[in-house]
Design a protein around this motif. Structure first.
Motif, PDB file in Angstrom:
ATOM      1  N   ILE A  41       1.311  -1.199   0.080  1.00 57.45           N
ATOM      2  CA  ILE A  41      -0.451  -0.015   0.058  1.00 57.45           C
ATOM      3  C   ILE A  41       1.168   1.701  -0.067  1.00 57.45           C
ATOM      4  N   GLU A  42       0.446   2.765   0.024  1.00 58.83           N
ATOM      5  CA  GLU A  42       0.837   3.230  -0.500  1.00 58.83           C
ATOM      6  C   GLU A  42       0.546   4.843  -0.266  1.00 58.83           C
ATOM      7  N   MET A  94       1.126  -3.673   4.130  1.00 56.72           N
ATOM      8  CA  MET A  94      -0.760  -4.729   4.889  1.00 56.72           C
ATOM      9  C   MET A  94       0.306  -5.161   6.267  1.00 56.72           C
ATOM     10  N   ASN A  95       0.630  -6.514   5.447  1.00 62.45           N
ATOM     11  CA  ASN A  95       0.536  -8.119   6.150  1.00 62.45           C
ATOM     12  C   ASN A  95       1.377  -7.246   7.255  1.00 62.45           C
ATOM     13  N   PRO A 105      -8.519  -8.564   2.712  1.00 63.14           N
ATOM     14  CA  PRO A 105      -7.730  -7.514   2.609  1.00 63.14           C
ATOM     15  C   PRO A 105      -9.283  -6.482   2.087  1.00 63.14           C
ATOM     16  N   LEU A 106      -8.013  -5.076   2.828  1.00 57.38           N
ATOM     17  CA  LEU A 106      -9.427  -3.999   3.053  1.00 57.38           C
ATOM     18  C   LEU A 106      -9.197  -3.046   1.883  1.00 57.38           C
ATOM     19  N   LEU A 107     -10.446  -2.509   1.273  1.00 51.94           N
ATOM     20  CA  LEU A 107      -9.908  -1.752   0.578  1.00 51.94           C
ATOM     21  C   LEU A 107     -10.353  -0.245   1.123  1.00 51.94           C
ATOM     22  N   PHE A 108      -9.255   0.351   0.689  1.00 49.53           N
ATOM     23  CA  PHE A 108      -9.440   2.070   1.729  1.00 49.53           C
ATOM     24  C   PHE A 108      -9.817   3.404   1.061  1.00 49.53           C
ATOM     25  N   GLN A 109     -10.682   4.039   0.856  1.00 50.62           N
ATOM     26  CA  GLN A 109     -10.537   5.187  -0.371  1.00 50.62           C
ATOM     27  C   GLN A 109      -9.813   5.650  -0.798  1.00 50.62           C
TER      28      GLN A 109
END
Length: 283
Positions: A41-42, A94-95, A105-109
């Motif tokens: 993730i960035e 993230m892990n 797994p999560l998906l962020f705005q």
């Protein structure tokens, strides 16, 4: 996983703090960030300037105070629309931090604006890194956990089923040999979409659909963008004239090269060359 110009696979931090911290400082308007993806993730907090970041084929216009999240395995690219662009950037897996926080797994705005809590947490992480005070790594890790919990409670928009994630990564991986092929052969004006499709064992039609569904552009358009990025770098070096550069990256007509260059970078090739000479910028 094989190396390619689309897949970015570089070490992030170290075993004690597996996070890459970057302070970007771009000095050229329309400095292009090539299309790529990575498994981490960035997160970007924009300090100065304005830009357009394209993520999963959606354009996000960002400016000072904006917070952008590029979720893992999302294809993205961008450029700045002002002569300067500064940002704090975090890149991590993230892990390594929240493996047990969620079953999926999560998906962020993607774009978050006017959130003072995020600004303070992001600033504090970089302030600790710059200070190097006693136990600064522990403090950074604590602030990062605090940031992640805050984001999970306020900005999660979906949970991604493992099967969907697996299929998406499989499709991304299928393009790796194509990207390697483009990197090795972009200077050859004779390469075709059919040459690329053969590397994936798909018909030209199915391959083109897969390629565009992932990158947002056709294989031919991506090839031209890749050639133009190579030309941009050669213009900055200033060792060949414009026509020589155009032919060296695979174009057979200078007018076509110049037109496509202006469309992508919003500047003529000569203006990019002269700007580099005038400023003496080496990036």
């Amino acid at each position: 996983m094989p190396s390619s110009t689309l897949y970015e696979n570089i070490p992030r931090g170290d075993k004690d703090f597996p996070v890459e911290l970057i302070r970007t400082h771009m000095l050229i308007k329309d400095f292009f960030i090539p299309l790529h993806w990575h498994e981490e993730i960035e997160m970007q907090y924009i300090l100065k300037g304005e830009g357009i970041i394209t993520c999963n084929q959606i354009d996000y216009r960002v400016g000072p105070g904006d917070f952008l999240i590029i979720n893992n395995n999302q294809v993205h690219q961008g450029f700045c629309t002002l002569p300067t662009f500064d940002a704090y950037v975090l890149v991590f897996n993230m892990n390594d931090f929240i493996e047990n926080f969620s079953e999926s797994p999560l998906l962020f705005q993607s774009l978050i604006q006017n959130d003072d809590a995020i600004r303070e947490l992001f600033y504090s992480i970089f302030k600790e890194e710059e200070s190097h005070q006693l136990a600064y790594r522990a403090a950074m890790k604590g602030k990062l956990y605090e940031l992640l919990v805050y984001l999970m409670r306020n900005y999660v928009i979906d949970k991604v089923p493992e099967m969907n994630l697996f299929q998406h990564k499989h499709n991304l991986d299928r393009l790796n040999p194509v990207m390697d092929f483009i990197e090795e052969n972009y200077a050859n004006p004779s390469i075709t979409v059919q040459d690329m499709a053969q590397l994936t064992n798909l018909s030209v039609g199915r391959f083109s659909h897969l390629f565009k569904s992932i990158t947002g552009i056709s294989p031919g358009a991506y090839l031209n963008q890749h050639r133009l990025r190579k030309a941009y770098n050669l213009l900055r070096k200033g060792k060949m004239n414009n026509t020589e550069i155009a032919f060296s990256v695979g174009f057979t007509d200078y007018n076509n090269f110049s037109s496509q260059f202006r469309r992508l970078y919003r500047e003529t090739p000569s203006k990019v060359r002269n700007y580099q000479k005038r400023k003496g910028i080496s990036l």
